[in-house]
Design an enzyme around this catalytic site. Structure first.
Site, PDB file in Angstrom:
ATOM      1  N   VAL A  10      -7.160  25.444  69.378  1.00 47.69           N
ATOM      2  CA  VAL A  10      -7.921  25.161  70.607  1.00 47.69           C
ATOM      3  C   VAL A  10      -9.420  25.279  70.327  1.00 47.69           C
ATOM      4  O   VAL A  10     -10.213  24.435  70.758  1.00 47.69           O
ATOM      5  CB  VAL A  10      -7.497  26.105  71.761  1.00 47.69           C
ATOM      6  CG1 VAL A  10      -8.410  25.928  72.964  1.00 47.69           C
ATOM      7  CG2 VAL A  10      -6.049  25.837  72.160  1.00 47.69           C
ATOM      8  N   SER A  83      -9.230  33.340  71.458  1.00 43.12           N
ATOM      9  CA  SER A  83      -8.472  34.171  70.512  1.00 43.12           C
ATOM     10  C   SER A  83      -7.050  34.347  71.042  1.00 43.12           C
ATOM     11  O   SER A  83      -6.800  34.158  72.234  1.00 43.12           O
ATOM     12  CB  SER A  83      -9.170  35.524  70.330  1.00 43.12           C
ATOM     13  OG  SER A  83      -9.127  36.269  71.529  1.00 43.12           O
ATOM     14  N   LYS A 112      -5.004  34.801  78.037  1.00 40.25           N
ATOM     15  CA  LYS A 112      -4.454  35.355  79.281  1.00 40.25           C
ATOM     16  C   LYS A 112      -4.393  36.882  79.294  1.00 40.25           C
ATOM     17  O   LYS A 112      -4.429  37.499  80.357  1.00 40.25           O
ATOM     18  CB  LYS A 112      -3.023  34.824  79.494  1.00 40.25           C
ATOM     19  CG  LYS A 112      -2.975  33.363  79.844  1.00 40.25           C
ATOM     20  CD  LYS A 112      -1.575  32.821  79.746  1.00 40.25           C
ATOM     21  CE  LYS A 112      -1.178  32.476  78.352  1.00 40.25           C
ATOM     22  NZ  LYS A 112      -1.790  31.307  77.734  1.00 40.25           N
ATOM     23  N   VAL A 133      -4.101  29.198  83.127  1.00 41.58           N
ATOM     24  CA  VAL A 133      -2.874  28.819  83.847  1.00 41.58           C
ATOM     25  C   VAL A 133      -2.859  27.308  84.037  1.00 41.58           C
ATOM     26  O   VAL A 133      -3.787  26.754  84.618  1.00 41.58           O
ATOM     27  CB  VAL A 133      -2.809  29.489  85.251  1.00 41.58           C
ATOM     28  CG1 VAL A 133      -1.450  29.227  85.893  1.00 41.58           C
ATOM     29  CG2 VAL A 133      -3.092  30.971  85.172  1.00 41.58           C
ATOM     30  N   THR A 137      -4.331  21.250  84.610  1.00 40.43           N
ATOM     31  CA  THR A 137      -4.254  21.034  86.057  1.00 40.43           C
ATOM     32  C   THR A 137      -4.938  22.231  86.730  1.00 40.43           C
ATOM     33  O   THR A 137      -4.479  23.352  86.558  1.00 40.43           O
ATOM     34  CB  THR A 137      -2.766  20.991  86.492  1.00 40.43           C
ATOM     35  OG1 THR A 137      -2.058  20.122  85.616  1.00 40.43           O
ATOM     36  CG2 THR A 137      -2.611  20.527  87.923  1.00 40.43           C
ATOM     37  N   LYS A 205       0.758  34.281  83.458  1.00 47.69           N
ATOM     38  CA  LYS A 205       0.186  33.227  84.313  1.00 47.69           C
ATOM     39  C   LYS A 205       0.444  33.529  85.789  1.00 47.69           C
ATOM     40  O   LYS A 205      -0.425  33.316  86.644  1.00 47.69           O
ATOM     41  CB  LYS A 205       0.771  31.874  83.915  1.00 47.69           C
ATOM     42  CG  LYS A 205       0.284  31.399  82.539  1.00 47.69           C
ATOM     43  CD  LYS A 205       1.112  30.227  82.045  1.00 47.69           C
ATOM     44  CE  LYS A 205       0.589  29.652  80.738  1.00 47.69           C
ATOM     45  NZ  LYS A 205       1.535  28.751  80.083  1.00 47.69           N
ATOM     46  N   GLY A 287      -1.842  21.982  76.516  1.00 49.05           N
ATOM     47  CA  GLY A 287      -2.057  21.348  75.213  1.00 49.05           C
ATOM     48  C   GLY A 287      -3.449  21.700  74.709  1.00 49.05           C
ATOM     49  O   GLY A 287      -4.268  22.240  75.454  1.00 49.05           O
TER      50      GLY A 287
END
Ligand code: HSE
Length: 309
Positions: A10, A83, A112, A133, A137, A205, A287
């Protein structure tokens, strides 16, 4: 000026996105073995050299100068945490957030664990977490936008990996073992598979969403049952009764008309019920590109809000 804390898939995608879509500058990059700093911001060839460096190799990339994180705080406004999560105690990220906030930085995070474990501590501080989360979206924005309405419950399919596995079994007739192997081969399953398969990711989440709605749910309050296929229409459901303060992540055989059934394969879904509303959202989860774009959206927001302070 941005600090990147974490430089895996990421983190690297975020660098590409920042470089190709904005004129933002990155002044420091840290991975598990150290970091490099250039206060004026890395130039294009330096970014390219960083992107070519192997995992854990930024401090040997020859780019910028090796630096401690605290030095980097002096030349940046926003720290982006990409991380990996540590659900035992949230460290080292929790300590990093504390010192970065003290130094006046804003935090943008896809990690998270610090929020799932210590939401209250970071509430009201410049910490932005849309990427944690359903990253593709913006359901965190939705939850924040519902504040003021008394929240009653959340139900969701919040983990794309387990939903993919169950969908391959349920819709395509694969065995559970084959579907799991396929998900691993496609790189969907977390390096520690328990994070997906024992519901920790979905529970984290759920906790973050509940807190975004203003309910102080903690990770320890979420009962978790591991992923199993129970028969037709099995979904791995994360649900919270926000009035009673009970929550669980468990496999459930849904009724044939349950709207959550429309979330297939790696699609995520969430249903938030308040005293006056029942809102349902379906869409992409986490993703690499989706997460990077959510992070970018929060970075831009953090920058805007800093200008208004
Ligand atoms: N492993 C997670 C998922 C992605 O499958 O949804 C990170 O949140």
């Amino acid at each position: 000026m941005l600090i990147l804390y974490g430089f895996g898939g990421v983190g690297r995608t975020l660098v590409e996105v920042v470089r190709s879509r904005t004129d933002l500058k990155i002044s420091a990059v840290f991975d598990s073995r150290g970091g490099v700093l250039k206060c004026g911001g890395f130039e294009k060839p330096e970014i390219e050299a960083l992107l070519r460096s192997p995992r854990g190799g930024v401090s040997r990339s020859g780019v910028g100068s090796p630096a401690a994180l605290e030095e980097a705080f002096r030349c940046a406004e926003v720290l982006v945490d990409v991380s990996p999560p540590n659900y035992a105690d949230g460290e080292p990220a929790v300590a990093v957030y504390r010192s970065a906030l003290k130094a006046g930085l804003s935090i943008v995070t896809a990690n998270k664990a610090p929020l799932a474990l210590r939401f209250q501590e970071f509430e009201g501080k410049p910490v932005y977490y849309k990427a944690t989360v359903m990253a593709g979206t913006p359901v965190v924005d939705l939850a924040l936008g519902l504040r003021g309405q008394r929240p009653l419950g959340i139900r969701g399919i919040l983990n794309g990996t387990t939903n993919y596995i169950l969908s391959r079994v349920d819709l395509d007739g694969l065995s559970f073992a084959d579907a799991l192997e396929e998900a691993k081969a496609k790189g969907y399953v977390e390096p520690d598979p328990a994070i997906d398969l024992e519901g920790l990711d979905a529970a984290a989440k759920l906790v973050i969403l509940a807190n975004a709605l203003g309910v102080g749910l903690s990770l320890g309050q979420v009962r978790r049952e591991p992923l199993r296929y129970l028969g037709p229409r099995t979904k791995y459901v994360a649900e919270a009764d926000l009035e009673r303060g009970t929550a669980r992540v468990s496999p459930i055989q849904l009724g044939p008309d349950d709207p959550l059934l429309s979330a297939r394969y790696s699609t995520n879904a969430v249903e938030i019920t308040t005293e006056v509303n029942e809102v349902r959202v379906y869409g992409k989860g986490a993703g690499r590109l989706e997460t990077s774009l959510a992070l970018l959206n929060d970075v831009l927001r953090a920058a805007r809000e800093r200008r208004c302070r």
